[in-house]
Motif scaffolding. Structure first.
Motif, PDB file in Angstrom:
ATOM      1  N   TYR A   8      -4.825   9.231  29.721  1.00 17.06           N
ATOM      2  CA  TYR A   8      -6.101   9.353  29.004  1.00 17.06           C
ATOM      3  C   TYR A   8      -6.993   8.138  29.264  1.00 17.06           C
ATOM      4  O   TYR A   8      -8.155   8.268  29.632  1.00 17.06           O
ATOM      5  N   TYR A  54     -10.559   8.411  31.066  1.00 18.55           N
ATOM      6  CA  TYR A  54     -11.707   8.525  30.156  1.00 18.55           C
ATOM      7  C   TYR A  54     -12.342   7.176  29.845  1.00 18.55           C
ATOM      8  O   TYR A  54     -13.432   7.130  29.287  1.00 18.55           O
ATOM      9  N   VAL A 102     -12.548  17.788  13.565  1.00 19.16           N
ATOM     10  CA  VAL A 102     -13.050  16.968  14.672  1.00 19.16           C
ATOM     11  C   VAL A 102     -13.035  17.773  15.971  1.00 19.16           C
ATOM     12  O   VAL A 102     -12.252  18.702  16.114  1.00 19.16           O
ATOM     13  N   PRO A 103     -13.938  17.411  16.905  1.00 17.22           N
ATOM     14  CA  PRO A 103     -13.973  18.174  18.160  1.00 17.22           C
ATOM     15  C   PRO A 103     -12.683  18.021  18.966  1.00 17.22           C
ATOM     16  O   PRO A 103     -12.068  16.952  18.973  1.00 17.22           O
ATOM     17  N   LEU A 104     -12.320  19.113  19.597  1.00 16.77           N
ATOM     18  CA  LEU A 104     -11.097  19.148  20.397  1.00 16.77           C
ATOM     19  C   LEU A 104     -11.457  19.615  21.796  1.00 16.77           C
ATOM     20  O   LEU A 104     -12.305  20.497  21.962  1.00 16.77           O
ATOM     21  N   GLU A 105     -10.871  19.026  22.805  1.00 21.88           N
ATOM     22  CA  GLU A 105     -11.122  19.494  24.163  1.00 21.88           C
ATOM     23  C   GLU A 105      -9.871  19.325  25.012  1.00 21.88           C
ATOM     24  O   GLU A 105      -9.006  18.497  24.687  1.00 21.88           O
ATOM     25  N   ALA A 122      -8.812   8.396  19.290  1.00 23.61           N
ATOM     26  CA  ALA A 122      -8.537   9.743  19.803  1.00 23.61           C
ATOM     27  C   ALA A 122      -7.085  10.123  19.535  1.00 23.61           C
ATOM     28  O   ALA A 122      -6.197   9.271  19.541  1.00 23.61           O
ATOM     29  N   VAL A 169     -13.462   4.328  20.115  1.00 24.66           N
ATOM     30  CA  VAL A 169     -13.106   5.735  19.886  1.00 24.66           C
ATOM     31  C   VAL A 169     -11.636   5.859  19.489  1.00 24.66           C
ATOM     32  O   VAL A 169     -10.755   5.387  20.197  1.00 24.66           O
ATOM     33  N   GLN A 222     -11.549  10.752  15.857  1.00 26.37           N
ATOM     34  CA  GLN A 222     -12.882  11.261  16.217  1.00 26.37           C
ATOM     35  C   GLN A 222     -12.830  12.406  17.214  1.00 26.37           C
ATOM     36  O   GLN A 222     -13.774  13.163  17.358  1.00 26.37           O
ATOM     37  N   ARG A 223     -11.739  12.470  17.956  1.00 22.49           N
ATOM     38  CA  ARG A 223     -11.653  13.495  18.982  1.00 22.49           C
ATOM     39  C   ARG A 223     -10.184  13.806  19.276  1.00 22.49           C
ATOM     40  O   ARG A 223      -9.350  12.914  19.201  1.00 22.49           O
ATOM     41  N   GLN A 247      -8.411  24.287  17.007  1.00 21.86           N
ATOM     42  CA  GLN A 247      -9.712  23.724  16.641  1.00 21.86           C
ATOM     43  C   GLN A 247     -10.186  24.239  15.287  1.00 21.86           C
ATOM     44  O   GLN A 247     -10.741  23.491  14.480  1.00 21.86           O
ATOM     45  N   TYR A 298      -7.642  15.478  22.181  1.00 18.32           N
ATOM     46  CA  TYR A 298      -7.489  15.950  23.559  1.00 18.32           C
ATOM     47  C   TYR A 298      -6.157  16.676  23.669  1.00 18.32           C
ATOM     48  O   TYR A 298      -5.127  16.140  23.247  1.00 18.32           O
TER      49      TYR A 298
END
Ligand SMILES: Nc1ncnc2c1ncn2[C@@H]1O[C@H](COP(=O)(O)OP(=O)(O)OP(=O)(O)O)[C@@H](O)[C@H]1O
Ligand SMILES: [Mg+2]
Length: 350
Positions: free
Chosen positions: A175, A179, A308-311, A187, A185, A284-285, A303, A287
């Protein structure tokens, strides 16, 4: 004439319970380039609960994944995970170096649930924490028996294991290299495999929380197998060809839904547990990687229960791909290769 040859980089070898994964990288001017990568399925049961039960078939799979993908490096970085590995974040009062060593040993005896003579113990000083002036120490213990079991099989495949890492740290490494997240951040990285889901919460290169959940794709396969009266291979095929919704609408839908919910609940509970103990620090995120994350609809389901946003984690986001690599098959395998990428990167650390 003397010929100077550069030492070959280490190959990252991830010995999972469903497949053996390998990644070979090289350093290029702009960073790293993927030279070769591949994946070779294992016989069901050959690796169970992290232990290698059938050394010959695992060694054969390792040889195959090296030869089929023409991996040239013979030195490898590999990893361990699951309940034979314990990772603890300690906060110790600032003391002299010798006193710190002693206090780490003392802490290890308190927090490691194994006889210390049965484990490889390692630690890393993470620096002073801002609050209270404590020294933060990452303590890692791995069962000697489990490590030896892996190293023997790798050696019997004709390779020399030179680095033994932990899945969660390799994932974190993959990661960070890709990134370059900086230190602001926080994560959560989730690698959902067959038997284990690795979870690491990280900020600024420091693993704040790590956990290996004993859950993954195997549970879904086992459920299908039992409900449909089919064998493991057929259940795996059915699972991979279906999406979450289709599985839930099928004959064993309710049970599958509950198996899936259990997995997702375990993940959410762990994320909550981190936040509860993190003194206001929030994720915050998220992965996601691991073979099981490829199940269509799974990440969406995950999700929907998170704020929180997930990708998906792209383990090749900042890694160039060498000519001759089949990019389509590489990207198909990418979710499963995240740990192997992190391991291959270890070879470039000083
Ligand atoms: N396309 C797909 N759709 C659904 N599930 C998939 C797909 N591809 C792989 N899987 C599942 O992912 C799991 C394997 O993932 P992975 O390779 O990350 O695990 P592993 O490293 O072998 O196991 P471990 O949990 O021991 O680390 C299996 O349960 C497999 O069925
Ligand atoms: Mg794995």
């Amino acid at each position: 004439m003397r010929v100077f040859s550069r030492p070959r980089p280490l190959a990252g070898l991830d010995l999972g319970s469903s497949a053996v994964k390998v990644v070979e990288l090289r350093r290029v001017r702009a960073g790293f380039e993927l030279v070769r990568a591949g994946l070779e399925p294992l016989e069901p049961g050959a690796v169970a609960e992290g232990a290698i039960e059938d050394p010959d078939s695992v060694a054969a799979a390792i040889r195959r994944v090296f030869s089929r993908n023409r991996i040239r490096s013979r030195k490898v970085a590999t990893s361990v995970s699951g309940h034979s590995v314990i990772v603890k974040n300690l906060a110790l009062p600032v003391v002299s170096r010798e006193a710190l060593e002693e206090s780490i040993q003392w802490e290890a005896r308190q927090v490691i649930p194994f006889d210390l003579s049965d484990v490889h113990l390692d630690h890393q000083v993470l620096g002073d924490s801002s609050a209270g002036g404590d020294t933060r120490v990452l303590l890692v213990a791995a069962r000697k028996e489990r490590v030896a079991n892996r190293l023997e099989v790798i050696a019997s495949a004709g390779l020399s294991p030179v680095v033994v890492d932990v899945d969660c740290f390799a994932l974190q490494n993959a990661y960070e290299s890709n990134y370059d997240p900086g230190s602001s951040v926080t994560a959560a990285l989730l690698h959902i495999g067959a038997a284990v889901t690795n979870l690491v919460v990280t900020r600024g290169g420091i693993p704040l929380f790590t956990r290996d959940l004993p859950a993954g794709g195997n549970q879904l396969t086992a459920m299908l197998q039992k409900q449909l009266g089919i064998d493991f291979e057929e259940a795996e095929r059915t699972k991979k060809e279906s999406a979450v919704e289709a599985l839930e609408a099928g004959p064993s839908g309710a049970l599958l839904q509950s198996a899936m919910e259990t997995l997702l609940l375990e993940i959410r509970k762990s994320l909550d547990l981190f936040e509860a103990g993190a003194g206001g620090e929030s994720i915050q995120r998220v992965y996601v990687s691991g073979g099981c994350s490829e199940l269509a609809g799974l990440t969406e389901r995950l999700q929907s229960g998170l704020d929180v946003p997930l990708e998906p984690l792209d383990p090749f986001k900042s890694i160039a791909v060498a000519r001759g690599v089949d990019e389509e098959s590489l990207y198909q395998q990418a979710p499963s290769l995240a740990v192997a990428v992190g391991l291959a990167l270890r070879g470039f650390h000083d």
